[in-house]
Design a protein around this motif. Sequence first.
Motif, short mmCIF file in Angstrom:
data_model
loop_
_atom_site.label_atom_id
_atom_site.label_comp_id
_atom_site.label_asym_id
_atom_site.label_seq_id
_atom_site.Cartn_x
_atom_site.Cartn_y
_atom_site.Cartn_z
N ILE A 195 66.17 -46.48 7.80
CA ILE A 195 66.42 -47.65 8.64
C ILE A 195 67.71 -47.49 9.44
CG2 ILE A 195 67.04 -50.11 8.51
CD1 ILE A 195 64.99 -50.33 6.21
N ASP A 196 68.69 -46.80 8.87
CA ASP A 196 69.98 -46.63 9.55
C ASP A 196 69.97 -45.56 10.63
OD1 ASP A 196 71.15 -48.62 8.05
OD2 ASP A 196 72.02 -47.26 6.55
N LEU A 197 68.89 -44.78 10.72
CA LEU A 197 68.83 -43.76 11.76
C LEU A 197 68.71 -44.41 13.14
CD1 LEU A 197 66.33 -41.15 10.23
CD2 LEU A 197 68.80 -40.91 10.47
N PRO A 198 69.07 -43.68 14.20
CA PRO A 198 68.91 -44.23 15.55
C PRO A 198 67.45 -44.61 15.83
CG PRO A 198 70.23 -42.22 15.59
CD PRO A 198 69.69 -42.34 14.20
N ASP A 200 65.48 -43.88 18.14
CA ASP A 200 64.62 -42.81 18.64
C ASP A 200 64.52 -41.63 17.68
OD1 ASP A 200 67.18 -41.86 18.94
OD2 ASP A 200 66.92 -41.18 21.02
N ALA A 201 65.01 -41.78 16.45
CA ALA A 201 64.92 -40.69 15.47
C ALA A 201 63.46 -40.40 15.16
CB ALA A 201 65.67 -41.06 14.20
N TRP A 202 63.09 -39.12 15.15
CA TRP A 202 61.68 -38.77 14.93
C TRP A 202 61.19 -39.16 13.54
CZ3 TRP A 202 60.16 -35.24 11.19
CH2 TRP A 202 61.16 -34.44 10.64
N GLU A 203 62.10 -39.16 12.56
CA GLU A 203 61.71 -39.55 11.21
C GLU A 203 61.24 -41.01 11.17
OE1 GLU A 203 65.26 -36.67 10.59
OE2 GLU A 203 64.65 -38.21 12.04
N ARG A 204 61.91 -41.87 11.95
CA ARG A 204 61.49 -43.27 12.00
C ARG A 204 60.09 -43.39 12.59
NH1 ARG A 204 65.83 -47.55 12.32
NH2 ARG A 204 64.40 -48.61 13.74
N GLY A 205 59.84 -42.60 13.64
CA GLY A 205 58.52 -42.66 14.28
C GLY A 205 57.40 -42.30 13.34
N ILE A 206 57.67 -41.40 12.39
CA ILE A 206 56.65 -41.00 11.43
C ILE A 206 56.53 -41.99 10.28
CG2 ILE A 206 56.17 -39.30 9.59
CD1 ILE A 206 57.08 -37.14 11.50
N ALA A 207 57.65 -42.35 9.68
CA ALA A 207 57.62 -43.07 8.41
C ALA A 207 57.56 -44.59 8.53
CB ALA A 207 58.83 -42.67 7.56
N LEU A 208 58.21 -45.16 9.55
CA LEU A 208 58.29 -46.62 9.59
C LEU A 208 56.94 -47.32 9.68
CD1 LEU A 208 61.47 -47.63 11.64
CD2 LEU A 208 61.00 -47.96 9.21
N PRO A 209 56.00 -46.85 10.51
CA PRO A 209 54.71 -47.55 10.53
C PRO A 209 54.03 -47.61 9.17
CG PRO A 209 54.90 -46.11 12.45
CD PRO A 209 56.07 -45.80 11.54
N TRP A 210 54.11 -46.50 8.40
CA TRP A 210 53.50 -46.51 7.07
C TRP A 210 54.30 -47.36 6.11
CZ3 TRP A 210 48.79 -45.19 7.25
CH2 TRP A 210 48.36 -44.19 8.13
N LEU A 211 55.62 -47.37 6.26
CA LEU A 211 56.46 -48.18 5.40
C LEU A 211 56.16 -49.66 5.60
CD1 LEU A 211 58.84 -48.18 3.40
CD2 LEU A 211 60.38 -48.26 5.37
N LEU A 212 56.01 -50.07 6.86
CA LEU A 212 55.75 -51.48 7.14
C LEU A 212 54.38 -51.91 6.63
CD1 LEU A 212 57.30 -51.72 10.72
CD2 LEU A 212 58.26 -52.55 8.56
N ARG A 213 53.44 -51.00 6.54
CA ARG A 213 52.12 -51.35 6.02
C ARG A 213 52.16 -51.71 4.53
NH1 ARG A 213 47.43 -47.66 8.86
NH2 ARG A 213 48.29 -47.70 10.97
N LEU A 214 53.19 -51.28 3.84
CA LEU A 214 53.30 -51.63 2.42
C LEU A 214 53.33 -53.14 2.22
CD1 LEU A 214 55.97 -49.08 1.13
CD2 LEU A 214 53.49 -48.98 0.83
N THR A 237 60.02 -56.01 -0.73
CA THR A 237 60.65 -57.25 -0.26
C THR A 237 61.83 -56.94 0.64
OG1 THR A 237 59.97 -58.41 -2.28
CG2 THR A 237 61.77 -59.38 -1.00
N GLU A 238 62.63 -55.94 0.29
CA GLU A 238 63.74 -55.53 1.15
C GLU A 238 63.24 -55.09 2.52
OE1 GLU A 238 66.54 -52.69 -0.26
OE2 GLU A 238 66.93 -53.75 -2.13
N VAL A 239 62.15 -54.32 2.52
CA VAL A 239 61.57 -53.86 3.79
C VAL A 239 61.13 -55.06 4.63
CG1 VAL A 239 59.64 -52.61 4.82
CG2 VAL A 239 60.87 -51.63 2.88
N GLN A 240 60.49 -56.03 3.97
CA GLN A 240 60.04 -57.23 4.68
C GLN A 240 61.22 -57.98 5.29
OE1 GLN A 240 57.05 -58.41 5.38
NE2 GLN A 240 57.80 -60.29 6.32
N GLN A 241 62.29 -58.13 4.52
CA GLN A 241 63.47 -58.84 5.03
C GLN A 241 64.09 -58.11 6.21
OE1 GLN A 241 65.80 -59.05 1.44
NE2 GLN A 241 64.83 -60.94 0.75
N TRP A 242 64.18 -56.76 6.09
CA TRP A 242 64.72 -55.97 7.20
C TRP A 242 63.85 -56.11 8.43
CZ3 TRP A 242 62.01 -51.90 9.45
CH2 TRP A 242 62.68 -51.26 10.49
#
Length: 333
Positions: A195-198, A200-214, A237-242
């Motif tokens: 979450i703290d990455l910029p 446009d970080a490529w890791e966010r582009g890969i992982a965040l969509p799957w993380l939010l689906r949780l 719950t932390e992910v949801q709050q963020w």
Amino acid sequence: MRHAQIGLLARSTTPILATAPMRSRFDAFGKNVLRETLGLVGGADTQVEVVATSQTMDIWYVPDPARAALRAKLGLLGELAAEPCQFEPFHDTPGPDELRGCVRKQLHWHHELERRNGSPVPFPRLCVLSSGRPATVLDAFGFDPVPERPGLYRAAPGWRLDVVVIAELPRTRDTLLLRLLGARAVLRNAIRELIDLPDDAWERGIALPWLLRLRFEVPAEPSARTTEDAEEEEIVTEVQQWFEQLKQSLRDEARKEGLKEGLKEGLKEGLKEGQIQALATQFEKKLGRALSETERSVLAERFDRLGLSRLDDVRLELAADALAAWLADPAAR
């Protein structure tokens, strides 16, 4: 490495779906993140059937030689992905029976590859990714630590078998996506680093969509939940709050842009135009490219029809290729 550059190499494959129990939820998350990352540098297929046993490998990966330079930037995972490999991630620490099951699939898969090829092929490597330290497995099967690679253990060469202990990996950026396959504190810390990455970080582009689906997976019944389930529900719950905080900040940014435009062009219409412009900028960051005029028109139409909250959800939850498809689909909602 820029997200836009990596995004061009990503392959769209069928996601692994999670079932109701908490453990399955995080198993599916880890496999999807691993598949998406390996898809950057080769072919990564999930749930590959091993005919002789009617079992499935979690991920069968074959590297693309043309992407060797990109693979080198993936750290430990890039090293493991230098050759064809069977990846078996375990959110729960595996025991001897689980390891034997993976080896059984490895042996039968080699037989199947030779049958398909009609001639001998190299014996495929097996990589077991364990959230915790499988001490019994490491001792009983004679694994040795790999020098200079904390968390990586290797069996005798003839077995072509590695175990990665996620909990022992150093907290560096080149291990981040592997650490997202961890559990409890390791997983929590990896999510916070992600979450703290910029933006446009490529890791966010890969992982965040799957993380939010949780957030949408159904947790176990309270009576069936373990201590580990409760801890990982807190992570969700932390992910949801963020996520809610992020959406609010995006709306605030859009309103600020709208107010600036409103002072020039009349407050009501200017507010709308500013919000659409802010959304367009956010969509472009996610896509790694500029929006076409047609896409900008679609965005404005859907702003009026679906509302700002829905567009925020879509931008944050969809991967770049899925977001582009959403913009191109006339029936998308």
